[in-house]
Design a protein around this motif. Structure first.
Motif: not given
Lengths: 256, 293
Positions: A90, A93, A251-256, B48-55, B58-60, B65, B70
């Motif tokens: 939390r 976030l 770790k958080r996934v980095h968006l493109e 997934a959009l917050l980058g909390l899950l592997p996927y 692509r999320v451009v 995040p 949220v």
């Protein structure tokens, strides 16, 4: 919104520690009571000429209980409960990084350790009869307590982040806590009396050297610090690896 | 363009929890409602959009995040101190010195809750607490994941009204996940319908309604008499106790109304019913899928 470690965060963490009974009891009450009881019972069974050295040794051993209780047990218990309830997520976030979170928690816990150490020191001066230390020896002890505190906090933090369950983290921390106390001579069992394997394991923990050897140069004198420093590096490296692994795992996934 | 989802796929072990094949674009200022049954993949999408899950896929977006706000389905905080201290720490401000925060607190009637600990707050107060802090983040993209779940009807209504009022003149982009159709009626302009991890439909509320329900629908009790009266009109999928009839043009609409009035039938006329649209979109989606197979 990107939040860095701030004075407010440290204050928040101090309030958090203050609300944790386990840290108060095991970090402040327990070492003082144990120190008093052991000094009274063991101290009365040894000859007069070695009594002061024995009591000094007990005091040094019990001083180690503080970083272990506050960081390993208290922090481990509190933080693993937080992780289980999703509080660190939390905070993440809301823009707080794990780095700023652990920094604030570390500072707050070191402040609490300082308070515990001052109370312990006052107790030693008022109730116990230990000789006045040489400044360098005192400095050595204080530095050791802080370093061990940092290492134990990192270990507890990593355990909580890896297992994400209070029960597992607390069980593991408790096991480590009592195992260390038993094999490093903090519970009255001398390391030399242990089987050879356990002696080798004990040699990997810095607490063994503080507990068994520091009394010998409490009022001055020389001491070979190398094995002690090596054990500090070893434990520090283990804690670092655990922390890096836990951070990688979460770790958080980095968006493109 | 604020965010684009391309070929997003999230798996939990071997189970595919979410699979979005056609690109989905969120434009700035849009209010997107996400609807679907349990296990549809709504919360998985948010995570997934917050980058909390592997996927996979692509999320451009130009947003990080951390720049998204949220309100999660479950929000927990420390219970060792009053919520005032938590709020001031998270927002890194003093309530007394922050006029905007004071306004928001009074907007949500939260003043009396500030000295309480989090575990002493009611369900609605807990939701308000997080909402206030999420709103104060002023993020370009804000997610609300089942923000009113577990609340009683009255509290839910009030909270939704407050949110609608707060965002009325603002340009924030919102993604609202909800099981409550009335909540989405009020908060969303676009709807994303998910089912079993697949996108059933996505588009503007009105357009989706026209596609799956027609111009207008008439809703009445589902019993023999009404079914008999409406047998010549198109019946839509509806909850079991209701009968939904599509009025495909003005002429048909007039015809239906006169029959219903003539026979003294109580009815509701609607041109934006998310529940009926949702049910019919789902049915149409699976009919097409069966056709493909």
């Amino acid at each position: 919104m990107k939040n860095k470690c701030s004075f407010r965060m440290v204050l928040y963490e101090l309030r958090n520690i203050n609300g944790n009974f386990m840290t108060h009891f095991f970090g402040i009450v327990f070492p003082n009571i144990m120190c008093f009881l052991l000094a009274k019972t063991v101290g009365s069974q040894v000859p007069e000429e070695v009594r002061q050295e024995v009591i000094t040794s007990i005091t040094l051993s019990m001083s180690l209980v503080m970083p272990m209780s506050i960081m390993l047990l208290g922090y481990g218990a509190l933080y693993s409960q937080e992780v289980e309830r999703g509080i660190p997520l939390r905070m993440r976030l809301f823009g707080y990084s794990e780095k700023s979170e652990i920094t604030a928690k570390l500072i707050a816990n070191l402040i609490f350790l300082t308070i515990a150490f001052v109370i312990f020191g006052l107790f030693q001066i008022i109730v116990m009869d230990i000789p006045k230390p040489a400044f360098s020896s005192f400095l050595c002890l204080v530095l050791s307590l802080y370093l061990l505190g940092i290492i134990f906090l990192v270990i507890a933090h990593a355990f909580a982040q890896i297992f994400k369950k209070f029960s597992i983290t607390f069980g593991l921390s408790m096991f480590l806590y009592f195992m260390i106390m038993m094999i490093t001579g903090m519970m009255g069992i001398e390391t030399q009396q242990l089987p050879e394997v356990l002696q080798k394991i004990a040699g990997m923990f810095p607490m063994t050297y503080v507990s068994n050897d520091f009394a010998s140069f409490w009022q001055g004198g020389s001491y070979n610090f190398m094995p002690y420093i090596q054990s500090l590096f070893f434990l520090g490296a283990i804690s670092g690896i655990l922390l890096l692994y836990s951070m990688h795992k979460n770790k958080r996934v980095h968006l493109e | 363009m604020l965010l684009t989802i391309e070929g997003l796929q999230v798996k939990y072990g071997k189970h595919t929890a979410l699979k979005i094949t056609s690109p989905i674009v969120f434009e700035k200022g849009e209010r997107i409602g996400v609807i679907g049954s349990n296990g549809a993949g709504k919360s998985t999408l948010v995570k997934a959009l917050l980058g909390l899950l592997p996927y996979e896929g692509r999320v451009v977006t130009y947003l990080k995040p951390q720049q998204m706000a949220v309100h999660m389905q479950f929000n927990e905080y420390a219970t060792t101190m009053p919520v005032r201290c938590i709020m001031e720490t998270i927002l890194n401000t003093k309530i007394k010195a922050n006029k905007e925060l004071q306004e928001l607190i009074s907007f949500f009637d939260f003043e009396q809750c500030l000295p309480k600990k989090y575990n002493a707050l009611s369900g609605g107060q807990k939701q308000k607490f997080t909402i206030i802090m999420v709103m104060m983040q002023k993020a370009e993209l804000t997610f609300y994941d089942e923000v009113t779940s577990g609340l009683d009807f009255e509290t839910r209504q009030k909270l939704t009204e407050k949110m609608v009022k707060w965002y009325r003149d603002k340009e924030d982009t919102l993604l609202v996940v909800s099981h409550y159709y009335d909540e989405l009626e009020q908060l969303a302009d676009k709807i994303l319908v998910l089912d079993q991890g697949k996108v059933v439909a996505y588009g503007k509320k009105e357009e989706l309604f026209k596609t799956y329900c027609g111009q207008v629908i008439f809703i009445m009790d589902n019993h023999e008499n009404n079914r008999e009266l409406m047998k010549n009109f198109q019946m839509l999928k509806a909850p079991e106790h209701l009968l939904a009839i599509a009025g495909r043009n003005k002429g048909e609409e007039g015809e239906i109304v006169s029959i219903l009035i003539e026979n003294n039938v109580n009815f509701k006329r609607s041109n934006s019913d998310i529940e009926i649209m949702f049910m019919n979109a789902k049915e149409s989606f699976y009919r097409k899928q069966e056709g493909k197979e």
